[in-house]
Structure formats: C-alpha cells, structure tokens
Design a protein around this motif. Structure first.
Motif, PDB file in Angstrom:
ATOM      1  N   SER A  60      82.498 -26.180  22.490  1.00  0.00           N
ATOM      2  CA  SER A  60      84.440 -25.680  22.361  1.00  0.00           C
ATOM      3  C   SER A  60      84.135 -23.910  22.511  1.00  0.00           C
ATOM      4  O   SER A  60      85.413 -23.919  21.216  1.00  0.00           O
ATOM      5  CB  SER A  60      84.577 -26.206  19.942  1.00  0.00           C
ATOM      6  N   SER A  67      88.154 -30.991  31.706  1.00  0.00           N
ATOM      7  CA  SER A  67      89.381 -31.878  31.603  1.00  0.00           C
ATOM      8  C   SER A  67      91.125 -31.314  31.508  1.00  0.00           C
ATOM      9  O   SER A  67      91.200 -30.370  32.452  1.00  0.00           O
ATOM     10  CB  SER A  67      89.814 -30.382  29.840  1.00  0.00           C
ATOM     11  N   SER A 317      87.656 -40.646  18.143  1.00  0.00           N
ATOM     12  CA  SER A 317      87.112 -39.112  17.475  1.00  0.00           C
ATOM     13  C   SER A 317      86.910 -38.094  18.801  1.00  0.00           C
ATOM     14  O   SER A 317      87.216 -38.846  20.252  1.00  0.00           O
ATOM     15  CB  SER A 317      86.424 -39.433  16.462  1.00  0.00           C
ATOM     16  N   THR A 318      86.490 -36.715  17.877  1.00  0.00           N
ATOM     17  CA  THR A 318      85.931 -36.164  19.206  1.00  0.00           C
ATOM     18  C   THR A 318      84.113 -35.930  19.220  1.00  0.00           C
ATOM     19  O   THR A 318      83.690 -36.442  18.417  1.00  0.00           O
ATOM     20  CB  THR A 318      86.377 -34.640  18.872  1.00  0.00           C
ATOM     21  N   TRP A 319      83.556 -35.976  20.805  1.00  0.00           N
ATOM     22  CA  TRP A 319      82.558 -35.279  20.147  1.00  0.00           C
ATOM     23  C   TRP A 319      81.858 -34.079  19.215  1.00  0.00           C
ATOM     24  O   TRP A 319      80.961 -34.379  18.322  1.00  0.00           O
ATOM     25  CB  TRP A 319      82.392 -34.255  21.326  1.00  0.00           C
ATOM     26  N   THR A 320      83.132 -32.943  18.359  1.00  0.00           N
ATOM     27  CA  THR A 320      82.437 -32.264  17.430  1.00  0.00           C
ATOM     28  C   THR A 320      82.815 -33.065  15.985  1.00  0.00           C
ATOM     29  O   THR A 320      81.430 -33.031  15.443  1.00  0.00           O
ATOM     30  CB  THR A 320      84.158 -31.732  17.145  1.00  0.00           C
ATOM     31  N   ASP A 344      86.006 -34.226  26.475  1.00  0.00           N
ATOM     32  CA  ASP A 344      85.787 -34.901  25.544  1.00  0.00           C
ATOM     33  C   ASP A 344      86.049 -35.752  25.461  1.00  0.00           C
ATOM     34  O   ASP A 344      86.350 -36.352  26.111  1.00  0.00           O
ATOM     35  CB  ASP A 344      86.817 -33.941  24.302  1.00  0.00           C
ATOM     36  N   GLU A 372      90.711 -35.222  12.983  1.00  0.00           N
ATOM     37  CA  GLU A 372      89.109 -35.555  14.446  1.00  0.00           C
ATOM     38  C   GLU A 372      89.880 -36.243  14.972  1.00  0.00           C
ATOM     39  O   GLU A 372      90.384 -36.779  16.468  1.00  0.00           O
ATOM     40  CB  GLU A 372      87.684 -35.480  14.206  1.00  0.00           C
ATOM     41  N   LYS A 375      93.143 -34.892  16.021  1.00  0.00           N
ATOM     42  CA  LYS A 375      92.354 -34.031  17.144  1.00  0.00           C
ATOM     43  C   LYS A 375      92.736 -35.431  18.580  1.00  0.00           C
ATOM     44  O   LYS A 375      92.876 -34.550  19.541  1.00  0.00           O
ATOM     45  CB  LYS A 375      91.860 -33.539  16.988  1.00  0.00           C
ATOM     46  N   ALA A 376      91.613 -36.346  18.522  1.00  0.00           N
ATOM     47  CA  ALA A 376      91.736 -37.268  19.734  1.00  0.00           C
ATOM     48  C   ALA A 376      92.519 -37.398  20.271  1.00  0.00           C
ATOM     49  O   ALA A 376      92.961 -37.850  21.341  1.00  0.00           O
ATOM     50  CB  ALA A 376      90.548 -38.302  18.866  1.00  0.00           C
ATOM     51  N   ILE A 379      94.738 -35.143  22.212  1.00  0.00           N
ATOM     52  CA  ILE A 379      94.361 -34.010  23.498  1.00  0.00           C
ATOM     53  C   ILE A 379      94.952 -35.906  24.354  1.00  0.00           C
ATOM     54  O   ILE A 379      94.667 -35.334  25.731  1.00  0.00           O
ATOM     55  CB  ILE A 379      92.395 -34.771  23.489  1.00  0.00           C
TER      56      ILE A 379
END
Length: 422
Positions: A60, A67, A317-320, A344, A372, A375-376, A379
C-alpha cells in the motif's frame, strides 16, 4: 428438526469462512514503554497483530505496479494485455487439454423449464456434474448464463445450492436457499427470463469433492463415504473438508498452481461446453454468483472476455481488508501469491473493462469491512471512468448480512437483461 437444520446452515456457512473454528476477534496487545511509539491503538489492531501494518505496507505504499490507475498507462488495450498476462502467470493456470466430451444423463421438464443433467471427465478427479436449464419450448439461440454456486462451508453440495429440478430436494438445500437466497433457486429464476443456464459443480464440491476413500486412511478422521445423504454424515464431511482446505491449498502451491487458478481452468471448461451448444448465442453470455461464486466471477469475468456481462455478489473488497481484517473469514480459495503487488483485488475484475460489470454488496456482510468494500468500489469506478466506460460499471449496497436475496436478484437479472438482451 427444521430449527436444527437452520442452525446447521448458519454454522456451516460460518465454518466455511473460518468463523466457527474458535477464532476470536483481535484483542488489545500490551506493549512495554520502550516500544510505546510502535504500539497500535485499538482501531489499528490487525488479525496478525503488530505485523499487520508492516505487511500491509508492502502493498500500500503506492499504487500496485499494474493498476490502470497509474499515470503511465494511457492505452487501454496495451495495459490489459500486460496486466492479464501477469495475472495469469501469477495464478499458475493449469492446462486441462481439449474440451471433454459431454455425457447427457437425463432430460425432463418441470415448472416451464427444460433440464439436462450432464457431466464431463477432466484429466483428473471424478466427473464434473452440471445442470443445464432453459425455458421449455423456446427455439433459436438464447443468451446464456454461467451460474456459480456458493461455498457456504458446505462442500458436499454444489449445483443443488442454486437450482431446483422438481425432484426431491434435500432438506438442507431447502434451508440453504431460504438462508442465502430468500427461498429462491436463482438459476431457475434467470432461466425463466429466457436464458440457457449452466450450473457446474466446482472444484472440491459435490461431484468434484474429495472422497474419503480417496485419501490415506490416517487422513480420514475415522469417517467413511457410506450413507452420504444423511444430514449427520454431511455435517461430518463438511467439517472434514474445511479442515482439509489448507492441505489442498498447500499441495496446489507445490504443484505450481493455486486454488483460484483451478477454479478458473475448470470454469473455462464449463464455458466451452456452454458455448458449444446450438441453443446459445456465444456473443451474449454472462456469469455471476454469490460468495465463492462471486470469487469465481471475479476470476472468470476479469480473465475471460467471452463473458460479456458479469455480476459479482458478496465477494468484493481489497487485499488490505483480507490482510488486516478478514482473512480468517475466508477459505484458502482467494489468494494468489505476489499478485497484490501488481493488482488490487477489485482490479482483477477490472481487467474486463469496458465490458458491463455489476457488483452487489451487503452493507453488514460479516466477511468484509464496509470501508474496504467502498474502497474497492471506488477503485473499480476509477478504472471504468479512465477507460471512458463509466456507464458499464455499477455497484449497489443492500442492508443485511451475507446473502443474495430477491431484491438483489432482481437487480442482477435486470443488469443481465440490459446488456445481454438489448
């Protein structure tokens, strides 16, 4: 008995994502004054303790290298070529050879629908069973849907989770559909709207599951494959299969592949079977599914652009989010080594831009955190906007826990209709 079954469905669903295995929420950690500056506030706690921020920092610090949001990418097709090539390499997709011969086991009509029970033999494992559903009496080529069943912590069942044939339905599947789909067999419901629908059992589920007799006796936990349809035996098998997941995942890594790669390869075979049918319009094919089916949608929709319209439900969602918050709520089926440095998680699905893409989220979904998920969404929105295809992407949020209820189904069906019928 009905309450017991309902409790089983809820427990099995959570067990499949690690929630019923005695895993507790992260608790506060005690740090000595000497490292007070390294201590995290409670809001910063991660599921891997103080290692979370460090590990998340590996992916991150800046945008992932491939990307599309990076300024260096200006040409859509050249970016897709580079990013897809790398994503496929990271997955380690196995070559399954030529499309296998399809065997038709039974055909019948029920509730205005025509059903075909079919199977095919891959180079490994037991034959893959699938169900094809389409409106009775309809002629010509129809749009089609590759429908993915969920995980639900229940590997004994596969295609039966989202279908209903008119034959005797297992009581656990009645409860399953009540719990996740508001009582609907959604594959049937989309077929009624004028689609050819194929629902295959996925890798390690139902006809593709690992039988107990197929592993060494000391790995069977004292279980057998006898009387498999009994509820207590299904429960015991699903617990065994959940415990077996880490063994399968490690073994696949040792073989140079990954669980998402095997899903993808086998789902591509199902797509080939679907496209070979004379009643299917190959230019109007979509895919979708809930949860584990949403994961398969991310992979198939992102990496095989013969899928013209994708609907991902309950897996965005995100990898985070996985790394810091929710890896314990998921199986081993989602992870691809090294890929988070390059894309991501939502950007895997974003590889299909500008093809129509719908993401359906549950606001209170226990498998992700809402920030998240949002957030996804941002993105994916940024990817589609940059490609000039903002009208081809949509994300919606519904109240409630992890599910694909009737309201969500209606939106999914209308999205497919919009892009595959018009």
């Amino acid at each position: 008995m009905k309450k017991q079954r309902r409790d089983f469905i809820k427990t099995a669903g959570l067990a499949g994502f690690g929630l019923a295995g005695g895993v507790l929420s992260p608790q506060s950690f005690a740090f000595s004054p000497a490292i007070k500056d390294l201590a995290m506030s409670k809001s910063d706690l991660s599921i891997i303790g103080p290692y979370g921020p460090w590990a998340n920092g590996l992916i991150s610090k800046e945008l992932p290298s491939l990307s599309f949001r990076n300024e260096r990418f200006t040409a859509l097709e050249s970016w897709k070529m580079e990013a897809m090539s790398t994503a496929k390499e990271r997955l380690g997709i196995p070559d399954l050879g030529k499309v296998p011969e399809v065997t038709v086991h039974d055909t019948y009509v029920n509730d205005g629908l025509r059903f075909e029970e079919i199977s095919w033999q891959l180079p490994y494992g037991n034959p893959t069973k699938a169900l094809v559903i389409k409106p009775e009496g309809v002629k010509g080529r129809l749009p089609a849907i590759l429908a993915f069943h969920d995980h639900g912590g229940n590997k004994y069942f596969g295609l039966r989770k989202i279908t209903r044939t008119g034959k005797a339905q297992h009581p656990l599947m009645i409860e399953h559909q009540d719990h996740y789909y508001e009582g609907k067999a959604w594959a049937n419901e989309i077929a009624k709207r004028g689609y050819v629908v194929i629902v295959p059992d996925s890798f390690t589920f139902a006809s593709r599951r690992v039988l107990l007799e197929e592993v060494p006796e000391n790995r069977r936990g004292g279980l057998t494959d006898e009387n498999p349809e009994k509820e207590e035996n299904i429960s015991a098998y699903n617990k065994w299969a959940a415990d077996h997941e880490h063994i399968m995942a490690k073994s696949l890594f040792c073989g140079g592949t990954s669980w998402p790669a095997v899903f993808f390869a086998e789902d591509q075979v199902a797509l080939e079977v679907l496209l070979a049918r004379k009643d299917v319009d190959p230019d109007r094919v979509g895919c979708g599914g809930l949860s584990g089916g949403g994961l398969r949608t991310v992979m198939m929709g992102g990496l095989d652009h013969r899928i013209k319209c994708a609907v991902c439900v309950g897996f965005m969602s995100t990898w985070t989010d996985f790394l810091l918050n929710r890896a314990y709520t998921h199986t081993w089926m989602a992870y691809v080594p090294r890929l988070p440095n390059e894309l991501d998680f939502p950007e895997i699905l974003g590889l299909r831009v500008p093809l129509p893409t719908l993401v359906l989220n549950d606001i209170d979904d226990q498998l992700y955190t809402l920030p998240e998920m949002q957030k996804a969404d941002k993105i994916l929105e940024a990817v589609f906007v940059k490609a000039g295809a903002q009208d081809k992407y949509k994300a919606s949020y519904y109240p409630g826990l992890h599910k694909f209820d009737q309201a969500m189904q209606i939106e999914a069906f209308e999205w497919w209709d919009q892009w595959l019928k018009n």
